[in-house]
Design an enzyme around this catalytic site. Structure first.
Site, mmCIF file in Angstrom:
data_model
loop_
_atom_site.group_PDB
_atom_site.id
_atom_site.type_symbol
_atom_site.label_atom_id
_atom_site.label_comp_id
_atom_site.label_asym_id
_atom_site.label_seq_id
_atom_site.Cartn_x
_atom_site.Cartn_y
_atom_site.Cartn_z
ATOM 1 C CD GLN A 154 -0.969 -0.620 3.695
ATOM 2 O OE1 GLN A 154 -2.175 -0.666 3.603
ATOM 3 N NE2 GLN A 154 -0.338 -1.004 4.780
ATOM 4 C CG ASP B 270 -3.770 -11.970 3.981
ATOM 5 O OD1 ASP B 270 -4.720 -12.104 4.777
ATOM 6 O OD2 ASP B 270 -3.924 -11.641 2.796
ATOM 7 C CB ALA B 271 -5.266 -10.858 9.435
ATOM 8 C CG ASP C 201 -8.554 -1.123 13.540
ATOM 9 O OD1 ASP C 201 -9.423 -0.611 12.817
ATOM 10 O OD2 ASP C 201 -7.673 -0.466 14.111
ATOM 11 C CG HIS D 33 -7.636 3.556 18.124
ATOM 12 N ND1 HIS D 33 -7.252 4.685 17.437
ATOM 13 C CD2 HIS D 33 -7.432 2.513 17.283
ATOM 14 C CE1 HIS D 33 -6.823 4.340 16.237
ATOM 15 N NE2 HIS D 33 -6.910 3.035 16.112
ATOM 16 C CG ASP E 277 -0.740 -4.262 9.885
ATOM 17 O OD1 ASP E 277 -1.723 -3.587 10.216
ATOM 18 O OD2 ASP E 277 -0.114 -4.071 8.815
ATOM 19 C CG ASP F 98 -2.898 2.418 14.011
ATOM 20 O OD1 ASP F 98 -3.060 1.653 14.969
ATOM 21 O OD2 ASP F 98 -3.846 2.874 13.329
#
Lengths: 537, 517
Positions: free
Chosen positions: B252, B360-361, B380, B282, B326, B306
């Site tokens: 990305q 990749d989750a 998330d 959050h 993530d 993040d």
């Protein structure tokens, strides 16, 4: 400069349109990647044809001998196992079973070598439902008894896209830019399909069922086989270029033939047999990273102990006492082995039956075997280090280039949900020219580099930087990839005759349906197994 | 100073007339360059630090005093004025030209932004302060002193005017700070190279001098060519604030912008959070799960690279292990290394209880065998605007997730805006139900986004949570309960189940958000 580039492109795409123009590229291309050229054992074929092999020392007695470990042969074995019948052996000349449903595997992914999906069956296709259930693909059954398939085994959306005018678009049929007449014809064609989906004969049989043996043989259905798909479309005024392209693509993809070399019955079958009822969507497709190799692995697991790979059947001789002498060549030990079988299931192409069963060749005559032309295919597996650049609709499972003689590529990692990084693409090219034998001779003469050039030049239309991403490119050449359902074949006396046992040799192969689908091969395998078991009680 | 002093003999200037009018053009150009560096520094400081009056005042003050220092220092330069002038141009070109990229890097990667800022402003000011006195001394034999002073100072001020008009009207909107500073560095270097022709007679070996000019020009040119990687002109039009960090990872494009006292993170152009109000998001994402399952020990976070969700999770003292999965290592590295990110997430990802997995989750939850079942999962992911993200909102994903949970585990799923994308929101809720979860959808206002929605889910039936930690910035026991009530315009609508083989959510989501963009 620009014009030179364009000319070169045009030249190459024209070249790719002549399936074998890869030959022309052979001298100049140097690729920054390697790969293997796989294919049927040509030497073995010659050995069989020349008949110059030594005789075996002795003939081992066996109940049933299955010659050929493709889907038909494996299905026969699977059916025997299911019935608790163990007095059989399956001989396969290649080092692995599966025929055109074989698969490969490397560090990145498993991938198909040819056949790569089956339409999700309805409960009517009992044997396939049973097989899929055994494989764990079915999660349960709904109130009406229809199987519920695991989400992970149904083709993940997006399933198809097409490259046209410099970018990718969703679906195989390009709706963007179609004229009102295109729309009208598209709808009219699928109305016609729906009419056939709804059609039932006096015995309540559908016109087009899977496998075809369950469908109707009423005169109005048989009549469709008398003309080509093209003639059928012409007669109904279908002229839309987009529609005709879609239909031509469909028959190239499923039958290895073109509109004018495909029976109209087969063309309609392709669309109608995949719908459960009129107005419904086509059945969803089931697929796995290794394609139909997934099903092969399960079938093999069921009968592994009685499977002998590396055994090429070279001669089958029915004897007067009803037994059958079978000679095979053990390709690993380079020696002849013999079997004395009560019954034989010959699970190979019809043309090969003529080669290894001398008595059959004599009984049927040369012309009989020429009624079964088969399309050669080139299938390449490209292992990519990363995803190449592209524009438009994102990568789908099946990716088709509109202006290409090839059939596009399928992404092996699509079902494993790996959307980033290395992947394997399986590229398909059916040599659908008018003379399959000539096509095969040319394909067989192509070396790896010529094949790689053909594939890369085609893919470069949609992915200009593809070459930089290829880690390796393995090419599989199939001489007899699929029988061609030419007009007149499907209800011909030859096809009818080919299904009949010949002096205790029974036949099982998708050839006997006139087109190469998993359901057909399975149907013939089970039918032949039933014939043999009925005889043995 | 008087005219007689200027008559003193000096080195090689004798006898060779210089083209004074061409050198006056240089005055105009270097004056423009000098002002641009000042404006760049002032603007950049106000963008990144806020309080533009303070930033501009201090930058101008430091800059002008440094110019004074430069002018004073000029008297210590005695010989080879022409050579010194060319060297000076090259030095200004490098320091001034690279000032904006250096400052951005300093802001993104170090704690020493202010020292770097004032050191650079000081350096550029001093060098610029040297330029005019030296140029005037070079010209003093050619032009009468009164004309010299008049012309040089006139052009100096006109150059400044030109720069001050160009900067806000053309340069900032079209080029942005980084490219403007590099471009004017290039101009300074070009003046240097040009001077080797104008001052040929006063210079030593020309070849070496010109080679140096060419090297500096090449460096700045490369910087300019590479500047698009840092900020795309196009992007600067999309983002309302200044881009302070941009990186293309294999997965990305990560962009961070800064303005009006807060900073924002964008992935592929979509806002992920603004530091101004991310606490609302959050807190709402994390604390309801703990309210349903107090004492949870093992927490799974899918996405959320993040580290902000983990920051909230670690507020619960009973937590023993957090596994964060993530996709993008660039994202989690940024969260652990970039000072302003680490300040915001309070170093959450560096906590010994936290394990970061870059995968990749969906593939990780399907294939991982190393982790015991989790008590809570925080899901998330970015909004489902592409198929590769849409798969993370399917029944398949939720079923795979359920296998990794304890039987009474609690999950919260960020579920886009129930106001802006109502059908999408309820599609996620319906899909969770179809995967065998009991659900309790809820929402709150996150001003940077809109009204935002989440789905609280568990394999077992559970009640709307009523209690939360004290001392949170937004959530309280009262506001917790209020989140679970849906007003009419966001209330439940029938929705299809999102499956891998239909990916209805991606289509719904894109069509719904299209109306708002």
């Amino acid at each position: 400069m620009e014009t030179v580039v364009v000319k070169r492109r045009t030249l190459l795409s024209t070249a790719a349109a002549l399936p074998l123009a890869g030959l022309a590229c052979r001298r100049s291309r140097r690729f920054p990647f390697g790969g293997e050229l796989l294919g049927p054992s040509l030497d073995l074929g010659h050995l069989v044809r020349d008949g110059a092999l030594p005789e075996p020392d002795h003939f081992q007695p066996i109940g049933v001998l299955i010659a050929g470990g493709g889907i038909a042969g494996l299905s026969a074995a699977w059916h025997f196992e299911g019935a608790g019948f163990r007095d059989y052996l399956l001989l396969e000349m290649e080092s692995e079973v599966g025929g055109t449903s074989r698969s490969g595997q490397n560090g990145v992914s498993a991938y198909p070598l040819a056949a790569h999906y089956v339409p999700a069956p309805t409960k009517e296709i009992g044997p396939l439902v049973k097989l899929l259930d055994e494989c764990g693909v079915i999660e349960g059954y709904d109130a009406t008894g229809e199987p519920i398939f695991g989400e992970q085994d149904v083709v993940r959306s997006p399933d198809e896209r097409i490259f046209f005018h410099g970018q990718w678009w969703e679906g195989l049929y390009l709706h963007a830019g179609e004229s009102p007449e295109d729309v009208r014809q598209y709808q009219a064609f699928f109305r016609e399909i729906d009419r056939w989906v709804a059609w039932k004969d006096s015995k309540e049989r559908k016109a087009f069922a899977l496998p075809r043996s369950k469908g109707s043989d009423a005169p109005e259905v048989r009549a469709l086989d008398a003309l080509s798909f093209k003639a059928w479309l012409d007669a109904r005024g279908f002229t839309s270029e987009r529609l005709l392209w879609l239909l031509d693509y469909a028959v190239r993809d499923d039958f290895g033939s073109r509109l004018d070399t495909t029976s109209a019955w087969a063309g309609l079958f392709y669309f109608a047999a995949r719908k459960q009822g009129p107005g419904e969507e086509s059945r969803p497709l089931l697929t796995w990273p290794e394609g139909n190799g997934f099903l092969v692995h399960h079938l093999l697991k069921c009968c592994r102990e009685r499977v002998r790979t590396g055994h090429a059947v070279t001669r089958i001789e029915p004897r007067a006492d009803g037994t059958v002498l079978v000679t095979a060549w053990n390709t690993r030990e380079n020696r002849a082995v013999g079997f004395l079988a009560q019954r034989v299931i010959f699970a190979g192409p019809v043309q090969m039956a003529g080669r290894v069963i001398p008595a059959l060749r004599e009984a049927r005559g040369k012309a009989f075997f020429e009624a079964f032309p088969a399309t050669p295919w080139l299938v390449a597996n490209l292992t990519l280090r990363n995803r190449p650049k592209e524009h438009g609709f994102p990568l789908a499972w099946d990716n088709v280039i509109r202006h290409s003689a090839g059939l596009g590529y399928v992404v092996a990692t699509h079902q494993s949900l790996r959307d980033h990084g290395p992947t394997v693409w399986t590229y398909y090219h059916a040599l659908a020219g008018p003379d399959p034998k000539a096509d095969w001779l040319k394909l067989a003469a192509m070396d790896w580099r010529a094949c790689a050039a053909l594939v890369v030049e085609d893919l470069r239309k949609a992915h200009p930087d593809i070459e930089a991403h290829i880690a390796r490119l393995d090419v599989m050449r199939w001489g007899h990839a699929m029988i061609r359902p030419r007009p007149g074949l499907l209800f011909s006396p030859e096809l009818e005759l080919a299904r009949q046992p010949f002096r205790n040799v029974h036949f099982a192969h998708s050839d006997l349906s006139g087109f190469a689908l998993f359901e057909e091969a399975q149907d013939h395998g089970i039918r032949a197994a039933e014939e043999v078991m009925a005889f043995r009680g | 100073m008087d005219d007689s002093e200027s008559a003193a003999p000096q080195g090689s200037t004798e006898g060779t007339p210089l083209n004074a009018s061409l050198l006056f053009i240089s005055v105009f150009l270097i004056a423009a360059c000098g002002l641009i560096y000042e404006l760049v520094a002032g603007t950049l400081a106000s963008y990144l630090l806020g309080d533009s009056v303070l930033q501009f005042s201090t930058v101008i003050g430091v800059y002008l005093s440094a110019m004074g220092l430069g002018s004073y220092l000029s008297k210590f330069i005695h010989r080879g004025l022409a050579q010194r002038f060319v060297d000076l141009e090259l030095a200004v070109a490098l320091v001034g030209g690279f000032s904006a990229p250096i400052l951005f890097q300093a802001f993104a990667h170090t704690h020493a932004f202010r020292p770097t800022l004032y050191t650079l402003v000081m350096a550029v000011g001093t060098l610029v302060g040297l330029e005019i006195p030296i140029l005037m001394r070079i010209l003093r034999h050619q032009v009468k002193f009164k004309d010299l002073v008049a012309q040089v100072l006139t052009l100096d001020y006109i150059g400044a005017l030109a720069a001050s008009l160009l900067f806000p009207l053309l340069l900032m909107p079209k080029l942005g700070l980084v490219r403007t500073s590099l471009l004017f560095g290039l101009l300074n270097a070009a003046v240097g190279l040009w001077s080797t022709f104008l001052l040929k007679s006063q210079l030593g070996p020309l070849r070496m001098t010109r080679l140096r000019c060419v090297v500096v020009i090449a460096m700045l040119g490369l910087g300019l060519a590479g500047a698009h990687r840092f900020t795309l002109a196009m992007e600067e039009e999309i983002f309302s604030d200044e881009i302070v960090y941009a990186k293309d990872s294999p997965y990305q494009r990560i962009v961070m912008t800064r303005g009006r006292g807060s900073f924002q993170l964008f992935l592929n152009g979509n806002l992920q959070f603004s530091s101004a109000d991310e606490y609302r998001y959050h807190e709402a994402l994390v604390h309801p799960t703990f309210a349903v399952k107090p004492g949870a020990k093992r927490i799974l976070v899918c996405g959320g690279g993040d580290g902000l969700a983990v920051r909230e999770i670690l507020k619960h003292s009973g937590v023993e292990r957090v596994v964060l999965v993530d996709l993008d290592p660039a994202m989690t590295q940024m969260a652990t290394q970039m000072p302003m990110m680490r300040d915001l997430n309070q170093g959450a990802l560096l906590d010994p209880r936290v394990k970061v997995v870059n995968a990749d989750a969906m593939i990780w939850i399907a294939e991982d065998r190393s982790e015991a079942p989790f008590d809570i999962a925080i899901v998330d992911f970015p909004d489902p605007n592409a198929y590769a993200l849409g798969k993370l909102y399917t029944t398949r994903f939720y079923k795979l997730l359920k296998r990794r949970l304890t039987p009474d585990a609690v999950v919260s799923v960020q579920s886009t805006s129930p106001l802006m994308a109502r059908k999408s929101f309820w599609c996620i809720n319906t899909t969770l139900e179809a995967a065998g979860f009991q659900t309790r959808p809820y929402h709150l206002a996150v001003p940077s986004f809109a009204v935002w929605g989440f789905v609280l889910a568990s394999p077992r039936p559970f009640d709307v949570p009523r209690k939360t930690l004290p001392d949170l910035r937004h959530l309280s026991d009262e506001s917790m309960t209020a989140m679970f009530a849906f007003p009419k315009d966001m209330d439940r609508v029938p929705a299809e189940v999102n499956r891998l083989d239909n990916q209805v959510l991606v289509h719904l989501y894109t069509s719904e958000w299209k109306r708002w963009s």
